[in-house]
Write a protein that holds these residues in place. Structure first.
Motif, PDB file in Angstrom:
ATOM      1  N   GLU A 136       0.842  -1.189   0.000  1.00  0.00           N
ATOM      2  CA  GLU A 136       0.000   0.000   0.000  1.00  0.00           C
ATOM      3  C   GLU A 136       0.880   1.243   0.000  1.00  0.00           C
ATOM      4  OE1 GLU A 136      -2.628  -0.197   3.310  1.00  0.00           O
ATOM      5  OE2 GLU A 136      -3.918  -1.729   2.411  1.00  0.00           O
ATOM      6  N   PRO A 137       0.407   2.338  -0.623  1.00  0.00           N
ATOM      7  CA  PRO A 137       1.182   3.590  -0.605  1.00  0.00           C
ATOM      8  C   PRO A 137       1.421   4.038   0.831  1.00  0.00           C
ATOM      9  CG  PRO A 137      -0.627   3.696  -2.186  1.00  0.00           C
ATOM     10  CD  PRO A 137      -0.844   2.455  -1.356  1.00  0.00           C
ATOM     11  N   PRO A 138       2.548   4.677   1.124  1.00  0.00           N
ATOM     12  CA  PRO A 138       3.605   5.060   0.179  1.00  0.00           C
ATOM     13  C   PRO A 138       4.676   4.001  -0.017  1.00  0.00           C
ATOM     14  CG  PRO A 138       4.060   6.013   2.314  1.00  0.00           C
ATOM     15  CD  PRO A 138       2.765   5.239   2.472  1.00  0.00           C
ATOM     16  N   PHE A 139       4.586   2.863   0.710  1.00  0.00           N
ATOM     17  CA  PHE A 139       5.621   1.839   0.633  1.00  0.00           C
ATOM     18  C   PHE A 139       5.502   0.991  -0.628  1.00  0.00           C
ATOM     19  CE2 PHE A 139       4.938   2.724   5.155  1.00  0.00           C
ATOM     20  CZ  PHE A 139       6.224   3.079   5.526  1.00  0.00           C
ATOM     21  N   LEU A 140       4.391   1.109  -1.352  1.00  0.00           N
ATOM     22  CA  LEU A 140       4.222   0.325  -2.575  1.00  0.00           C
ATOM     23  C   LEU A 140       5.280   0.681  -3.605  1.00  0.00           C
ATOM     24  CD1 LEU A 140       2.632  -1.664  -4.303  1.00  0.00           C
ATOM     25  CD2 LEU A 140       1.123   0.222  -4.958  1.00  0.00           C
ATOM     26  N   ALA A 141       5.669   1.948  -3.685  1.00  0.00           N
ATOM     27  CA  ALA A 141       6.699   2.362  -4.643  1.00  0.00           C
ATOM     28  C   ALA A 141       8.025   1.672  -4.351  1.00  0.00           C
ATOM     29  CB  ALA A 141       6.854   3.880  -4.610  1.00  0.00           C
ATOM     30  N   MET A 142       8.398   1.580  -3.086  1.00  0.00           N
ATOM     31  CA  MET A 142       9.640   0.908  -2.720  1.00  0.00           C
ATOM     32  C   MET A 142       9.569  -0.578  -3.055  1.00  0.00           C
ATOM     33  SD  MET A 142      11.500   0.666   1.005  1.00  0.00           S
ATOM     34  CE  MET A 142      10.171  -0.341   1.666  1.00  0.00           C
ATOM     35  N   THR A 143       8.407  -1.199  -2.808  1.00  0.00           N
ATOM     36  CA  THR A 143       8.246  -2.616  -3.122  1.00  0.00           C
ATOM     37  C   THR A 143       8.391  -2.860  -4.615  1.00  0.00           C
ATOM     38  OG1 THR A 143       6.745  -2.862  -1.233  1.00  0.00           O
ATOM     39  CG2 THR A 143       6.692  -4.582  -2.920  1.00  0.00           C
ATOM     40  N   LEU A 144       7.771  -1.998  -5.439  1.00  0.00           N
ATOM     41  CA  LEU A 144       7.883  -2.157  -6.890  1.00  0.00           C
ATOM     42  C   LEU A 144       9.326  -1.947  -7.357  1.00  0.00           C
ATOM     43  CD1 LEU A 144       4.646  -0.318  -8.068  1.00  0.00           C
ATOM     44  CD2 LEU A 144       5.049  -2.780  -7.894  1.00  0.00           C
TER      45      LEU A 144
END
Length: 404
Positions: free
Chosen positions: A273-281
């Protein structure tokens, strides 16, 4: 011979083809990612079709019908599956299924806010033949619903045949709530409650705790799926929600955390989930690139190419690069002119005793539209790269014209 033998051995020992290994890796990665997603969102995937008495249940004792009806009539219902939603200013409808449910934190969060608590009534078992349905085995013991708010609010629960007689509506309540009573009718008696809807004996069906915004609905059949099957009861159920919504909010929240269907915070879920989704991707993309590099690479690593190559051409290129970086290109015009003069002396038989100036005048006498001494002067005066390049090209063309 040894090379041939090694080749045959390696081919025979190959159990899986590269394509098979790649497919196994892809399937394994997809399965691993799927297990992570299921682990993160498993609590939210519960449909609530467990034949319970809550807002997600389609059973006779559930409240999915009133949720859908409220949505169809523009009341914007939503289901609360986390206790942090208890602090909303919207009307919250709580449907605890037993008197043993801990209501202390819920009541503390809802202090001063519009709240409707529906008492439990029926003892049910799941229907073995139809999923999501229930079979009513009887009424809960009267002490069970009486203990929902105990010990802060003491209530006595009674049940009696109602004969479907019309309920009595108190002052301030809409007359549309005067509908036929459920069978049997469950009522409460409590000194802490102000009666708003009663039976013909004065027992409370809908009561208000003191002057607070908390209301108690004694009989759930006025709101559940079985109770609102009739049109007049469905209208009364909506009017009941509007009546207890003292804050006049534009939405109604139905809580299911008290029914065991809430979802908690998950560190694994934060990764998707944002905002950690960007790091995961970004991590997934990096791993994909590493995997691709490992997949397409073959053979022994190639040695690094020398920064300065061997040979005359490399020496000339490196020298030119040094001159260019030093910004001295514009000063090479005179040297290039001397180089062309030397070639011309040899080609045209210029006497060796002549000086450079005498040789330039000798070459001017060869004719043509361009004088050699003028070209030499232009090349010598050049200070910038563009001027030097133009002068050098002019000298080269002069040489080509004279040798054709």
């Amino acid at each position: 011979m040894s090379d041939v033998g090694d080749s045959r051995t390696s081919t025979a020992d190959r159990v899986f083809s590269p394509l098979t290994v790649a497919l196994l890796l892809i399937i394994g990665l997809i399965g691993f990612a799927g297990s992570l997603l299921l682990g993160a969102y498993a609590p939210e995937l519960k449909s609530g079709r467990n034949a319970g008495s809550h807002a997600l249940s389609n059973a006779a004792t559930g409240y999915a019908g009133i949720v859908e009806l409220a949505g169809a009539t523009g009341r914007h219902p939503r289901v609360l599956r986390a206790d942090d939603g208890w602090k909303t200013e919207d009307l919250v409808v709580a449907t605890p299924e037993h008197g043993t449910t801990d209501m202390s934190q819920f009541m503390a969060a809802r202090h001063g806010k519009a709240t409707l608590i529906v008492l439990p009534k029926w003892a049910t078992i799941a229907d073995d033949e139809t999923g999501g349905w229930v079979d009513v085995s009887g009424l809960l013991p009267s002490f069970d619903p009486a203990g929902v708010l105990a010990p802060s609010t003491v209530m006595t629960v009674t049940r009696r045949p109602s004969g479907a007689r019309v309920l009595h509506v108190g002052d301030g309540a809409p007359q549309s709530l005067a509908v036929s009573a459920p069978r049997p009718l469950q009522t409460v008696t409590s000194a802490a409650l102000t009666p708003l809807i009663t039976d013909d004996a004065g027992r409370i069906v809908l009561g208000q705790i003191g002057r607070s915004n908390t209301y108690i609905l004694a009989d759930p059949d006025l709101l559940d799926n079985h109770g609102i099957r009739r049109l007049d009861h469905a209208r009364a159920a909506l009017d009941l929600l509007d009546f207890v919504n003292s804050n006049n909010s534009h939405a109604i929240a139905f809580d299911v955390t008290l029914n065991g269907l809430g979802r908690g915070r998950s560190a694994l879920k934060l990764a998707f989930e944002p905002p950690f989704l960007a790091m995961t991707l970004a991590i997934v993309a990096a791993l994909a690139l590493v995997g691709w590099q490992a997949l397409v690479r073959f053979g022994a690593p190639q040695p690094r190419i020398r920064a300065i190559a061997f040979g005359k051409t490399a020496l000339i290129d490196n020298s030119a690069m040094i001159v260019r970086k030093a910004g001295r290109e514009g000063m090479l015009g005179g040297r290039y002119a001397a180089l062309i003069r030397g070639h011309a002396r040899t080609i045209f038989g210029v006497p060796a005793r002549l000086t450079d100036d005498e040789a330039d005048r000798y070459l001017d006498n060869l004719g043509g539209t361009t004088r050699f001494s003028t070209l030499v002067a232009d090349a010598t005066r050049a200070e910038h790269r563009t001027d030097m390049l133009a002068a050098a090209q002019a000298l080269y063309r002069w040489q080509q014209e004279k040798t054709q």
